[in-house]
Design a protein around this motif. Structure first.
Motif, PDB file in Angstrom:
ATOM      1  N   GLY A 176      -5.561  13.062   0.325  1.00 59.67           N
ATOM      2  CA  GLY A 176      -5.005  13.047  -1.030  1.00 59.67           C
ATOM      3  C   GLY A 176      -3.866  12.058  -1.161  1.00 59.67           C
ATOM      4  O   GLY A 176      -3.742  11.368  -2.177  1.00 59.67           O
ATOM      5  N   LEU A 177      -3.031  11.966  -0.123  1.00 54.48           N
ATOM      6  CA  LEU A 177      -1.942  10.974  -0.137  1.00 54.48           C
ATOM      7  C   LEU A 177      -2.496   9.554  -0.112  1.00 54.48           C
ATOM      8  O   LEU A 177      -1.952   8.649  -0.753  1.00 54.48           O
ATOM      9  CB  LEU A 177      -1.001  11.204   1.043  1.00 54.48           C
ATOM     10  CG  LEU A 177      -0.132  12.457   0.955  1.00 54.48           C
ATOM     11  CD1 LEU A 177       0.659  12.640   2.237  1.00 54.48           C
ATOM     12  CD2 LEU A 177       0.801  12.376  -0.244  1.00 54.48           C
ATOM     13  N   ARG A 178      -3.592   9.367   0.617  1.00 51.68           N
ATOM     14  CA  ARG A 178      -4.239   8.049   0.649  1.00 51.68           C
ATOM     15  C   ARG A 178      -4.711   7.671  -0.753  1.00 51.68           C
ATOM     16  O   ARG A 178      -4.508   6.552  -1.203  1.00 51.68           O
ATOM     17  CB  ARG A 178      -5.403   8.080   1.632  1.00 51.68           C
ATOM     18  CG  ARG A 178      -6.164   6.793   1.740  1.00 51.68           C
ATOM     19  CD  ARG A 178      -7.152   6.836   2.898  1.00 51.68           C
ATOM     20  NE  ARG A 178      -8.042   7.972   2.802  1.00 51.68           N
ATOM     21  CZ  ARG A 178      -9.340   7.882   2.480  1.00 51.68           C
ATOM     22  NH1 ARG A 178      -9.874   6.708   2.237  1.00 51.68           N
ATOM     23  NH2 ARG A 178     -10.087   8.957   2.427  1.00 51.68           N
ATOM     24  N   HIS A 179      -5.302   8.622  -1.455  1.00 56.75           N
ATOM     25  CA  HIS A 179      -5.741   8.359  -2.827  1.00 56.75           C
ATOM     26  C   HIS A 179      -4.543   8.140  -3.759  1.00 56.75           C
ATOM     27  O   HIS A 179      -4.623   7.346  -4.697  1.00 56.75           O
ATOM     28  CB  HIS A 179      -6.618   9.505  -3.342  1.00 56.75           C
ATOM     29  CG  HIS A 179      -8.010   9.443  -2.795  1.00 56.75           C
ATOM     30  ND1 HIS A 179      -8.993   8.706  -3.397  1.00 56.75           N
ATOM     31  CD2 HIS A 179      -8.564  10.014  -1.703  1.00 56.75           C
ATOM     32  CE1 HIS A 179     -10.105   8.822  -2.690  1.00 56.75           C
ATOM     33  NE2 HIS A 179      -9.869   9.608  -1.664  1.00 56.75           N
ATOM     34  N   PHE A 180      -3.456   8.834  -3.500  1.00 49.70           N
ATOM     35  CA  PHE A 180      -2.242   8.638  -4.292  1.00 49.70           C
ATOM     36  C   PHE A 180      -1.716   7.214  -4.121  1.00 49.70           C
ATOM     37  O   PHE A 180      -1.287   6.582  -5.092  1.00 49.70           O
ATOM     38  CB  PHE A 180      -1.187   9.665  -3.878  1.00 49.70           C
ATOM     39  CG  PHE A 180       0.065   9.617  -4.693  1.00 49.70           C
ATOM     40  CD1 PHE A 180       0.062  10.013  -6.021  1.00 49.70           C
ATOM     41  CD2 PHE A 180       1.257   9.182  -4.141  1.00 49.70           C
ATOM     42  CE1 PHE A 180       1.214   9.970  -6.782  1.00 49.70           C
ATOM     43  CE2 PHE A 180       2.415   9.137  -4.889  1.00 49.70           C
ATOM     44  CZ  PHE A 180       2.395   9.530  -6.219  1.00 49.70           C
ATOM     45  N   VAL A 181      -1.755   6.712  -2.893  1.00 49.63           N
ATOM     46  CA  VAL A 181      -1.342   5.325  -2.632  1.00 49.63           C
ATOM     47  C   VAL A 181      -2.250   4.370  -3.401  1.00 49.63           C
ATOM     48  O   VAL A 181      -1.781   3.413  -4.026  1.00 49.63           O
ATOM     49  CB  VAL A 181      -1.366   5.033  -1.112  1.00 49.63           C
ATOM     50  CG1 VAL A 181      -1.262   3.545  -0.824  1.00 49.63           C
ATOM     51  CG2 VAL A 181      -0.252   5.792  -0.408  1.00 49.63           C
ATOM     52  N   TRP A 182      -3.552   4.640  -3.383  1.00 49.46           N
ATOM     53  CA  TRP A 182      -4.480   3.789  -4.126  1.00 49.46           C
ATOM     54  C   TRP A 182      -4.230   3.879  -5.628  1.00 49.46           C
ATOM     55  O   TRP A 182      -4.365   2.896  -6.339  1.00 49.46           O
ATOM     56  CB  TRP A 182      -5.922   4.175  -3.824  1.00 49.46           C
ATOM     57  CG  TRP A 182      -6.389   3.759  -2.463  1.00 49.46           C
ATOM     58  CD1 TRP A 182      -5.799   2.862  -1.631  1.00 49.46           C
ATOM     59  CD2 TRP A 182      -7.537   4.231  -1.787  1.00 49.46           C
ATOM     60  NE1 TRP A 182      -6.514   2.737  -0.469  1.00 49.46           N
ATOM     61  CE2 TRP A 182      -7.595   3.572  -0.540  1.00 49.46           C
ATOM     62  CE3 TRP A 182      -8.534   5.136  -2.098  1.00 49.46           C
ATOM     63  CZ2 TRP A 182      -8.608   3.801   0.372  1.00 49.46           C
ATOM     64  CZ3 TRP A 182      -9.541   5.362  -1.185  1.00 49.46           C
ATOM     65  CH2 TRP A 182      -9.578   4.700   0.039  1.00 49.46           C
ATOM     66  N   ALA A 225      -1.490   4.142  -7.006  1.00 51.53           N
ATOM     67  CA  ALA A 225      -0.324   3.297  -7.283  1.00 51.53           C
ATOM     68  C   ALA A 225      -0.685   1.815  -7.223  1.00 51.53           C
ATOM     69  O   ALA A 225       0.169   0.960  -7.451  1.00 51.53           O
ATOM     70  CB  ALA A 225       0.788   3.605  -6.280  1.00 51.53           C
ATOM     71  N   GLY A 226      -1.954   1.512  -6.913  1.00 52.20           N
ATOM     72  CA  GLY A 226      -2.398   0.118  -6.874  1.00 52.20           C
ATOM     73  C   GLY A 226      -2.100  -0.579  -5.564  1.00 52.20           C
ATOM     74  O   GLY A 226      -2.101  -1.803  -5.502  1.00 52.20           O
ATOM     75  N   ILE A 227      -1.870   0.190  -4.509  1.00 43.78           N
ATOM     76  CA  ILE A 227      -1.513  -0.364  -3.204  1.00 43.78           C
ATOM     77  C   ILE A 227      -2.651  -0.108  -2.216  1.00 43.78           C
ATOM     78  O   ILE A 227      -3.282   0.941  -2.256  1.00 43.78           O
ATOM     79  CB  ILE A 227      -0.219   0.286  -2.671  1.00 43.78           C
ATOM     80  CG1 ILE A 227       0.916   0.102  -3.680  1.00 43.78           C
ATOM     81  CG2 ILE A 227       0.175  -0.277  -1.311  1.00 43.78           C
ATOM     82  CD1 ILE A 227       2.128   0.945  -3.384  1.00 43.78           C
ATOM     83  N   GLY A 228      -2.878  -1.055  -1.317  1.00 42.72           N
ATOM     84  CA  GLY A 228      -3.784  -0.827  -0.197  1.00 42.72           C
ATOM     85  C   GLY A 228      -5.249  -1.066  -0.464  1.00 42.72           C
ATOM     86  O   GLY A 228      -6.099  -0.477   0.197  1.00 42.72           O
ATOM     87  N   PHE A 229      -5.586  -1.928  -1.403  1.00 38.44           N
ATOM     88  CA  PHE A 229      -6.988  -2.190  -1.693  1.00 38.44           C
ATOM     89  C   PHE A 229      -7.580  -3.314  -0.842  1.00 38.44           C
ATOM     90  O   PHE A 229      -8.788  -3.524  -0.867  1.00 38.44           O
ATOM     91  CB  PHE A 229      -7.176  -2.528  -3.176  1.00 38.44           C
ATOM     92  CG  PHE A 229      -7.076  -1.328  -4.059  1.00 38.44           C
ATOM     93  CD1 PHE A 229      -7.988  -0.301  -3.973  1.00 38.44           C
ATOM     94  CD2 PHE A 229      -6.051  -1.221  -4.978  1.00 38.44           C
ATOM     95  CE1 PHE A 229      -7.898   0.807  -4.796  1.00 38.44           C
ATOM     96  CE2 PHE A 229      -5.946  -0.124  -5.802  1.00 38.44           C
ATOM     97  CZ  PHE A 229      -6.875   0.899  -5.710  1.00 38.44           C
ATOM     98  N   GLU A 230      -6.743  -4.038  -0.105  1.00 37.90           N
ATOM     99  CA  GLU A 230      -7.267  -5.088   0.758  1.00 37.90           C
ATOM    100  C   GLU A 230      -8.092  -4.430   1.860  1.00 37.90           C
ATOM    101  O   GLU A 230      -7.817  -3.324   2.288  1.00 37.90           O
ATOM    102  CB  GLU A 230      -6.129  -5.905   1.401  1.00 37.90           C
ATOM    103  CG  GLU A 230      -5.207  -6.582   0.406  1.00 37.90           C
ATOM    104  CD  GLU A 230      -4.144  -5.649  -0.142  1.00 37.90           C
ATOM    105  OE1 GLU A 230      -3.812  -4.656   0.519  1.00 37.90           O
ATOM    106  OE2 GLU A 230      -3.673  -5.896  -1.261  1.00 37.90           O
ATOM    107  N   ARG A 231      -9.109  -5.125   2.305  1.00 39.22           N
ATOM    108  CA  ARG A 231     -10.048  -4.539   3.285  1.00 39.22           C
ATOM    109  C   ARG A 231      -9.341  -3.975   4.514  1.00 39.22           C
ATOM    110  O   ARG A 231      -9.593  -2.852   4.919  1.00 39.22           O
ATOM    111  CB  ARG A 231     -11.080  -5.584   3.699  1.00 39.22           C
ATOM    112  CG  ARG A 231     -12.059  -5.054   4.721  1.00 39.22           C
ATOM    113  CD  ARG A 231     -13.158  -6.054   5.033  1.00 39.22           C
ATOM    114  NE  ARG A 231     -13.916  -5.715   6.205  1.00 39.22           N
ATOM    115  CZ  ARG A 231     -14.782  -4.724   6.284  1.00 39.22           C
ATOM    116  NH1 ARG A 231     -14.974  -3.946   5.269  1.00 39.22           N
ATOM    117  NH2 ARG A 231     -15.438  -4.487   7.396  1.00 39.22           N
TER     118      ARG A 231
END
Length: 133
Positions: A90-96, A98-104
């Protein structure tokens, strides 16, 4: 009136797992859904324990015996991992969100980190619990 004949057109196939290469983010998505379902069972166990506690010494004795046995401890250990893994997912999805961490590389790193951190935190919690006991 006769029904109008429809021409037969081949429908496009939806992509499926035989087309896509299995990745860490796909696996963690499946595991996140599975842990979400497993949390229902764990919540039922917590409710059973609370009901046993409220029902008196005989019922609580049975619950304490079960959760103190090897199968009961194994269930609690797995429930701990399920809870932590779902929370970290869930925290990983929260980071996403926020628009962060989409790079491969970051996506794959976060997916691996979710699995490694949930396992490490589960082991740490149980180690502290066993030492404190």
């Amino acid at each position: 009136m006769a029904p109008t004949a429809r021409p037969t057109v081949a429908s496009p196939l939806s992509p499926h797992l035989q087309i896509y290469r299995w990745t860490w983010t796909m696996a963690m998505s499946v595991v996140h859904r599975a842990t979400g379902c497993a949390l229902y069972g764990g919540t039922a166990l917590v409710a059973i324990w609370l009901l046993a506690l409220a029902s008196g010494p005989a019922a609580y004795g049975w619950a304490a015996w079960f959760f103190g046995s090897l199968p009961g401890k194994l269930v609690l250990f797995v429930y701990t991992w399920v809870l932590l893994h779902h929370m970290l997912g869930g925290l990983r999805h929260f980071v996403w969100d926020a628009g962060i961490g989409f790079e491969r590389a970051r996506r794959m790193g976060l997916a691996r980190l979710t699995l490694v951190a949930s396992t490490a935190l589960t082991l740490a919690i149980w180690a502290v619990a066993l030492i404190a006991r």
